[in-house]
Structures are given as C-alpha cells and as structure tokens.
Design a protein around this motif. Structure first.
Motif, mmCIF file in Angstrom:
data_model
loop_
_atom_site.group_PDB
_atom_site.id
_atom_site.type_symbol
_atom_site.label_atom_id
_atom_site.label_comp_id
_atom_site.label_asym_id
_atom_site.label_seq_id
_atom_site.Cartn_x
_atom_site.Cartn_y
_atom_site.Cartn_z
ATOM 1 N N THR A 63 0.816 -1.218 0.000
ATOM 2 C CA THR A 63 0.000 0.000 0.000
ATOM 3 C C THR A 63 0.847 1.264 0.000
ATOM 4 O O THR A 63 0.565 2.220 -0.749
ATOM 5 C CB THR A 63 -0.935 0.018 1.221
ATOM 6 N N VAL A 64 1.891 1.307 0.822
ATOM 7 C CA VAL A 64 2.694 2.536 0.949
ATOM 8 C C VAL A 64 3.366 2.916 -0.371
ATOM 9 O O VAL A 64 3.190 4.043 -0.860
ATOM 10 C CB VAL A 64 3.715 2.394 2.094
ATOM 11 N N PRO A 65 4.139 2.018 -1.007
ATOM 12 C CA PRO A 65 4.735 2.410 -2.298
ATOM 13 C C PRO A 65 3.678 2.647 -3.368
ATOM 14 O O PRO A 65 3.851 3.518 -4.226
ATOM 15 C CB PRO A 65 5.641 1.228 -2.659
ATOM 16 N N GLY A 66 2.574 1.880 -3.311
ATOM 17 C CA GLY A 66 1.512 2.091 -4.287
ATOM 18 C C GLY A 66 0.896 3.471 -4.175
ATOM 19 O O GLY A 66 0.627 4.131 -5.188
ATOM 20 N N LEU A 67 0.673 3.944 -2.946
ATOM 21 C CA LEU A 67 0.108 5.277 -2.749
ATOM 22 C C LEU A 67 1.072 6.373 -3.184
ATOM 23 O O LEU A 67 0.664 7.370 -3.794
ATOM 24 C CB LEU A 67 -0.270 5.477 -1.280
ATOM 25 N N LEU A 68 2.361 6.203 -2.876
ATOM 26 C CA LEU A 68 3.350 7.196 -3.304
ATOM 27 C C LEU A 68 3.426 7.268 -4.824
ATOM 28 O O LEU A 68 3.506 8.356 -5.403
ATOM 29 C CB LEU A 68 4.724 6.861 -2.724
#
Length: 304
Positions: free
Chosen positions: A272-277
C-alpha cells in the motif's frame, strides 16, 4: 513567422524576449491544476531526497526481530516506523522514498533523452529532406513498431539491469514519437520568412535549427513529455515487479510491491505505501500535463 521570432527594421531575425516555450509554461502556471500538480511533485521530490536522512532509518538494514511491524501512525508503539516494516524488518517508508527517488530520476532523465534524440533526428529529417529524411523516418517507423515492454524484456533479460541501462532502453523505445513531432514542426517552419531571412544574412543551418526552429518544437511536445515521465515511472515499476528492473538491494517501487504481494493478508502496508506514493506522484504529473495541454490549445486558438 515562428512564435517568439520577429524581423527588426534592418531585416535581421531576432528572438522575442518570451519564446513559445516560456509562453506555454507561463500560461499553464496561471492555472490551478498546474500549481497543484507542481506542488505535489516538488513536495514528493524533496521528501524523497531529504526524507531518508530525517528518518535516520536505513532502507536496506535487516532486523528480523522487527519484521511486519504495523505502521507507527496506526500503532504508536511501533514508532519511529511511521509506515511499518517489511518481511525483513526494513523500514518501509525510507525504502519507498528511495524507490520514489529512483523512479523520478529514471522517468525524468529518460524523457530528456527521448526529447534530445528524437528532436535531433526529426529536425534533421525535416530540414534536410530527400533520401536522408526518408531513411530517418523509415527508421523511426521501424523503431516505433516495437513495444517498449518487449524491447525492455529483450535487452534487460540478457544484461544486468541498472538505472543507466533502463534509461537507455526507455530512450531507445521512446524517441520515435518525438522525432515525428519535430519533423512535422520543422517541415512547417523551414518555409517561413524568418528562416529565409536568417539564410540571407548568412546564418548556418545548425544555427537556424537550434536558435530558430528548435524553440517551436517545445509547445507541441511539452505536455507529451510531462505525461511520458509518468509513463516511464509506471514502466520502471512494472520491470521491477517482474524482476528485470533495478536489482536489490536498491529499493524500487516494483520490487517492494512484488515482495508485498506475498503478505497481503497480514501485512497490507508493504504494497500500500509504495503504491500510494506512486499513485500520488502520477496524479501530480498528470495535473501538470493536462494543464500544459489546455494552455497549448488556448495558445493555438489565440485565447488569453
């Protein structure tokens, strides 16, 4: 007469203070979309550069005793790991920021390379014409027929993927689109009065191309180039996801997301974190590209 060029009373071709590219960006800057997109991209860029140092957490150091920690923003006991840790106990936020930095670097440098190579080939083909232009454009058509993913898999599958090799592959795959636009603009501009005046005054072909014709290529290419940065970032993440991108231990969006897919049920934050960035950076770039396209259309229509 080209945008941004005048003939003075003595007949000398001179450039206006504000060229076509400057006018385009000035008009785009007055829009809210461009400012929002620019703020998002600039903020993410600054965060990717200084964030890892502010966090003081290594993106590559293992600590299996702290693996799968939930984001500290949700569970204060896991601070300073703001966005949790991965399957090896590495800080996910610092890894994602390094991945963002790599993606932006590869995307921007690749597009700059595409623009330079494609514009040079297109201007030569349009200005010289004849068999030279014919050969260059047939080469352009042949290169354009090869999908970037196929080209990347073919080359990176037999070489060691590094940021440099990935950039070169993207340039090799992307320059034909810029060459076509550059040729079209050059064919139109080379017949203009200011080009004839420059020739009469003894300007070399190289000076005419670089000083008078090249600035007119920027407006029709600018928004495409900005959107291509987003496209190259997606391609870079896709290559990392299938294992032929920049290799570990260097973090990339693709490798982080690929690792996280194995733990979606119990460690959703890894993907989720890299996807959101990545999604946020793409939104910012698309805002800028859309604003540039609308500003270009207004310039062509003569709308202030």
């Amino acid at each position: 007469m080209a945008i941004g060029t005048d003939i003075d009373p003595a007949g000398t071709a001179v450039a206006r203070k504000r060229g076509p590219g400057t006018s385009l960006f000035a008009k785009a800057w007055r829009t809210a979309d461009f400012k929002i997109g620019f703020a998002i991209v600039l903020g993410l860029l600054l965060l990717s550069v200084i964030g890892p140092y502010l966090l003081n957490l290594s993106p590559t150091q293992f600590n299996v005793s702290k693996k799968f920690l939930e984001p500290g923003l949700l569970d204060g006991a896991n601070m300073p790991y703001l966005f949790g840790t991965d399957q090896l106990g590495r800080d996910l936020f610092s890894r994602s920021l390094i991945g963002l930095r790599n993606a932006l670097f590869i995307g921007v440098v690749s597009v700059i390379g595409m623009f330079i190579v494609g514009s040079a080939i297109g201007m030569i083909a349009g200005y010289v014409g004849g068999w030279v232009g014919l050969v260059l454009m047939r080469l352009t058509d042949a290169q354009m027929s090869i999908p970037v993913v196929i080209l990347a898999i073919t080359i990176l599958g037999v070489t060691r993927p590094t940021p440099l090799t990935i950039i070169l592959v993207f340039i090799l795959a992307g320059w034909p689109a810029y060459a076509r636009v550059a040729r079209s603009v050059t064919l139109s501009e080379r017949r203009r009065e200011y080009v004839r005046a420059a020739k009469i005054l003894g300007a070399s072909d190289l000076r005419i191309l670089l000083v008078h014709i090249a600035p007119n290529i920027l407006p029709p290419i600018a928004f495409v180039a900005v959107l291509d940065v987003a496209k190259m970032m997606i391609f870079e993440a896709a290559l990392g996801f299938i294992g032929i991108g920049v290799q570990p231990p260097t973090p990339t969006f693709g490798t982080i997301i690929a690792d996280g897919t194995k733990y979606l049920m119990n460690a959703w934050w890894i993907t989720t974190v890299p996807g959101l960035l990545l999604a946020l950076s793409l939104c910012g770039i698309n805002f800028m590209g859309g604003a540039l396209e609308r500003s270009r259309n207004k310039i062509l229509q003569g709308v202030e």
